[in-house]
Scaffold this motif. Structure first.
Motif, PDB file in Angstrom:
ATOM      1  N   SER A  88       0.984  -1.208  -0.001  1.00  0.00           N
ATOM      2  CA  SER A  88      -0.017   0.055   0.072  1.00  0.00           C
ATOM      3  C   SER A  88       0.853   1.231  -0.033  1.00  0.00           C
ATOM      4  CB  SER A  88      -0.875  -0.025   1.049  1.00  0.00           C
ATOM      5  OG  SER A  88      -0.140   0.356   2.537  1.00  0.00           O
ATOM      6  N   GLU A  89       0.317   2.299   0.019  1.00  0.00           N
ATOM      7  CA  GLU A  89       0.836   3.571   0.197  1.00  0.00           C
ATOM      8  C   GLU A  89       1.218   3.612   1.722  1.00  0.00           C
ATOM      9  OE1 GLU A  89       1.597   6.150  -2.027  1.00  0.00           O
ATOM     10  OE2 GLU A  89       1.094   4.935  -3.491  1.00  0.00           O
ATOM     11  N   PRO A  90       2.209   4.555   2.126  1.00  0.00           N
ATOM     12  CA  PRO A  90       2.119   4.646   3.533  1.00  0.00           C
ATOM     13  C   PRO A  90       1.012   4.904   4.297  1.00  0.00           C
ATOM     14  CG  PRO A  90       4.241   5.437   2.419  1.00  0.00           C
ATOM     15  CD  PRO A  90       3.192   5.241   1.435  1.00  0.00           C
ATOM     16  N   PHE A  91       0.862   4.756   5.247  1.00  0.00           N
ATOM     17  CA  PHE A  91      -0.375   4.849   6.116  1.00  0.00           C
ATOM     18  C   PHE A  91      -0.138   5.447   7.633  1.00  0.00           C
ATOM     19  CE2 PHE A  91       0.427   0.542   6.207  1.00  0.00           C
ATOM     20  CZ  PHE A  91       0.453   0.231   7.476  1.00  0.00           C
ATOM     21  N   GLU A  92      -1.011   6.089   8.156  1.00  0.00           N
ATOM     22  CA  GLU A  92      -0.972   6.538   9.484  1.00  0.00           C
ATOM     23  C   GLU A  92      -1.319   5.650  10.631  1.00  0.00           C
ATOM     24  OE1 GLU A  92      -2.030  10.572  10.658  1.00  0.00           O
ATOM     25  OE2 GLU A  92      -1.920  11.420   8.595  1.00  0.00           O
ATOM     26  N   ILE A  93      -0.339   5.535  11.701  1.00  0.00           N
ATOM     27  CA  ILE A  93      -0.590   4.603  12.898  1.00  0.00           C
ATOM     28  C   ILE A  93      -0.755   5.705  13.930  1.00  0.00           C
ATOM     29  CG2 ILE A  93      -0.050   2.632  11.948  1.00  0.00           C
ATOM     30  CD1 ILE A  93       2.724   2.856  13.502  1.00  0.00           C
ATOM     31  N   HIS A  94      -0.967   5.219  15.259  1.00  0.00           N
ATOM     32  CA  HIS A  94      -1.031   5.968  16.437  1.00  0.00           C
ATOM     33  C   HIS A  94       0.439   6.639  16.421  1.00  0.00           C
ATOM     34  CE1 HIS A  94      -2.229   7.505  20.205  1.00  0.00           C
ATOM     35  NE2 HIS A  94      -1.079   6.727  20.951  1.00  0.00           N
ATOM     36  N   THR A  95       1.365   6.160  16.512  1.00  0.00           N
ATOM     37  CA  THR A  95       2.616   6.732  16.501  1.00  0.00           C
ATOM     38  C   THR A  95       3.397   7.190  15.744  1.00  0.00           C
ATOM     39  OG1 THR A  95       3.710   4.641  16.473  1.00  0.00           O
ATOM     40  CG2 THR A  95       3.080   5.084  18.677  1.00  0.00           C
ATOM     41  N   GLY A  96       2.910   7.263  14.400  1.00  0.00           N
ATOM     42  CA  GLY A  96       3.628   7.892  13.103  1.00  0.00           C
ATOM     43  C   GLY A  96       2.987   7.369  11.859  1.00  0.00           C
ATOM     44  N   ILE A  97       3.934   7.112  10.960  1.00  0.00           N
ATOM     45  CA  ILE A  97       3.548   6.493   9.546  1.00  0.00           C
ATOM     46  C   ILE A  97       4.301   5.104   9.352  1.00  0.00           C
ATOM     47  CG2 ILE A  97       3.848   6.820   7.071  1.00  0.00           C
ATOM     48  CD1 ILE A  97       2.399   9.042   8.654  1.00  0.00           C
ATOM     49  N   SER A  98       3.464   3.995   8.845  1.00  0.00           N
ATOM     50  CA  SER A  98       4.028   2.530   8.655  1.00  0.00           C
ATOM     51  C   SER A  98       3.787   2.567   7.009  1.00  0.00           C
ATOM     52  CB  SER A  98       3.237   1.790   9.338  1.00  0.00           C
ATOM     53  OG  SER A  98       3.677   2.273  10.598  1.00  0.00           O
ATOM     54  N   VAL A  99       4.460   1.417   6.597  1.00  0.00           N
ATOM     55  CA  VAL A  99       4.099   0.939   5.017  1.00  0.00           C
ATOM     56  C   VAL A  99       4.643  -0.743   5.506  1.00  0.00           C
ATOM     57  CG1 VAL A  99       6.377   1.565   4.201  1.00  0.00           C
ATOM     58  CG2 VAL A  99       4.129   1.264   2.490  1.00  0.00           C
ATOM     59  N   GLU A 100       3.995  -1.622   4.328  1.00  0.00           N
ATOM     60  CA  GLU A 100       4.271  -2.827   4.704  1.00  0.00           C
ATOM     61  C   GLU A 100       4.641  -3.574   3.193  1.00  0.00           C
ATOM     62  OE1 GLU A 100       2.047  -5.103   8.058  1.00  0.00           O
ATOM     63  OE2 GLU A 100       0.802  -4.577   6.515  1.00  0.00           O
ATOM     64  N   PHE A 101       5.531  -4.559   3.067  1.00  0.00           N
ATOM     65  CA  PHE A 101       5.936  -5.222   1.876  1.00  0.00           C
ATOM     66  C   PHE A 101       6.201  -6.583   2.165  1.00  0.00           C
ATOM     67  CE2 PHE A 101       9.493  -3.070   3.659  1.00  0.00           C
ATOM     68  CZ  PHE A 101      10.690  -3.819   3.448  1.00  0.00           C
ATOM     69  N   HIS A 102       6.511  -7.235   0.994  1.00  0.00           N
ATOM     70  CA  HIS A 102       6.997  -8.877   1.114  1.00  0.00           C
ATOM     71  C   HIS A 102       8.511  -8.806   0.791  1.00  0.00           C
ATOM     72  CE1 HIS A 102       2.519 -10.079   0.968  1.00  0.00           C
ATOM     73  NE2 HIS A 102       3.012 -10.535   2.173  1.00  0.00           N
ATOM     74  N   ASP A 103       9.085  -9.607   1.208  1.00  0.00           N
ATOM     75  CA  ASP A 103      10.412 -10.018   0.672  1.00  0.00           C
ATOM     76  C   ASP A 103      10.191 -10.904  -0.297  1.00  0.00           C
ATOM     77  OD1 ASP A 103      10.157 -12.672   1.848  1.00  0.00           O
ATOM     78  OD2 ASP A 103      11.790 -12.259   3.182  1.00  0.00           O
ATOM     79  N   PRO A 104      11.260 -11.394  -1.179  1.00  0.00           N
ATOM     80  CA  PRO A 104      11.298 -12.445  -2.321  1.00  0.00           C
ATOM     81  C   PRO A 104      10.610 -13.805  -1.918  1.00  0.00           C
ATOM     82  CG  PRO A 104      13.314 -11.300  -2.560  1.00  0.00           C
ATOM     83  CD  PRO A 104      12.720 -10.986  -0.902  1.00  0.00           C
ATOM     84  N   PHE A 105      10.324 -13.939  -0.710  1.00  0.00           N
ATOM     85  CA  PHE A 105      10.097 -15.453  -0.267  1.00  0.00           C
ATOM     86  C   PHE A 105       8.592 -15.252   0.363  1.00  0.00           C
ATOM     87  CE2 PHE A 105      14.652 -14.352   0.697  1.00  0.00           C
ATOM     88  CZ  PHE A 105      15.009 -15.025  -0.403  1.00  0.00           C
ATOM     89  N   GLY A 106       8.123 -14.127   0.382  1.00  0.00           N
ATOM     90  CA  GLY A 106       6.417 -14.100   0.828  1.00  0.00           C
ATOM     91  C   GLY A 106       6.600 -13.726   2.211  1.00  0.00           C
ATOM     92  N   ASN A 107       7.660 -13.335   2.987  1.00  0.00           N
ATOM     93  CA  ASN A 107       7.605 -12.789   4.258  1.00  0.00           C
ATOM     94  C   ASN A 107       7.275 -11.492   4.391  1.00  0.00           C
ATOM     95  OD1 ASN A 107       8.617 -15.459   5.556  1.00  0.00           O
ATOM     96  ND2 ASN A 107      10.433 -14.958   4.499  1.00  0.00           N
ATOM     97  N   LYS A 108       6.073 -11.064   5.344  1.00  0.00           N
ATOM     98  CA  LYS A 108       5.858  -9.809   5.652  1.00  0.00           C
ATOM     99  C   LYS A 108       6.600  -8.892   6.394  1.00  0.00           C
ATOM    100  CE  LYS A 108       1.179  -8.539   5.771  1.00  0.00           C
ATOM    101  NZ  LYS A 108      -0.131  -8.212   6.341  1.00  0.00           N
ATOM    102  N   LEU A 109       7.295  -7.853   5.894  1.00  0.00           N
ATOM    103  CA  LEU A 109       8.094  -6.800   6.324  1.00  0.00           C
ATOM    104  C   LEU A 109       7.432  -5.564   6.353  1.00  0.00           C
ATOM    105  CD1 LEU A 109      11.428  -8.069   4.812  1.00  0.00           C
ATOM    106  CD2 LEU A 109      10.575  -8.675   7.049  1.00  0.00           C
ATOM    107  N   GLY A 110       7.714  -4.682   7.505  1.00  0.00           N
ATOM    108  CA  GLY A 110       7.110  -3.223   7.402  1.00  0.00           C
ATOM    109  C   GLY A 110       8.038  -2.486   7.895  1.00  0.00           C
ATOM    110  N   LEU A 111       7.891  -1.147   7.748  1.00  0.00           N
ATOM    111  CA  LEU A 111       8.657   0.139   8.258  1.00  0.00           C
ATOM    112  C   LEU A 111       7.870   1.014   8.926  1.00  0.00           C
ATOM    113  CD1 LEU A 111      10.522   0.949   4.792  1.00  0.00           C
ATOM    114  CD2 LEU A 111      11.217  -0.628   6.735  1.00  0.00           C
TER     115      LEU A 111
END
Length: 122
Positions: A88-111
């Motif tokens: 997705s595009e970066p999104f707001e959470i209670h503490t700041g901004i987050s965004v998620e993606f998958h690595d090449p193996f399908g594991n979900k990672l986020g910033l």
């Protein structure tokens, strides 16, 4: 230099938060960091670390690791330019901004960043 500065949180699915409390608190001995059971989420502290293990009671939750960065929107731009396909595009959470993606193996990672926290606000 990496744009990732540290681990943030580890997200795991749970279909029963009462059972999660029994296991993580009573059996593993972890302290509760926060309990938002009414919102389908409970977090457990691991030692003195800021990152927590967060159990979520939501059918769409998959295990995920989030990392902290100084600025999610900037990291998003840099990683997108390197070919990272975000969920997705970066999104707001209670503490700041987050965004998620998958690595090449399908594991979900986020910033995530903590730009909404008082010490980081401009």
């Amino acid at each position: 230099m990496s744009i990732i500065s540290n681990y943030d949180n580890f997200f795991l699915p749970s279909d029963n938060l009462d059972s999660a409390k029994e296991f993580y608190k009573n059996k593993l001995g972890l302290d509760i960091k926060f309990d938002f059971s009414e919102m389908g989420m409970i977090a457990f502290k691991v030692g003195d670390n800021e990152p927590a293990i967060i159990l979520r009671n939501d059918e769409n939750v998959k295990p995920a690791i989030w990392f902290t960065v100084d600025n999610v929107k900037q990291a998003y731009k840099e990683l997108k330019a390197k070919g990272i396909d975000f969920l997705s595009e970066p999104f707001e959470i209670h503490t700041g901004i987050s965004v998620e993606f998958h690595d090449p193996f399908g594991n979900k990672l986020g910033l995530t960043d903590y730009t909404k926290m008082p010490k980081n606000s401009e």
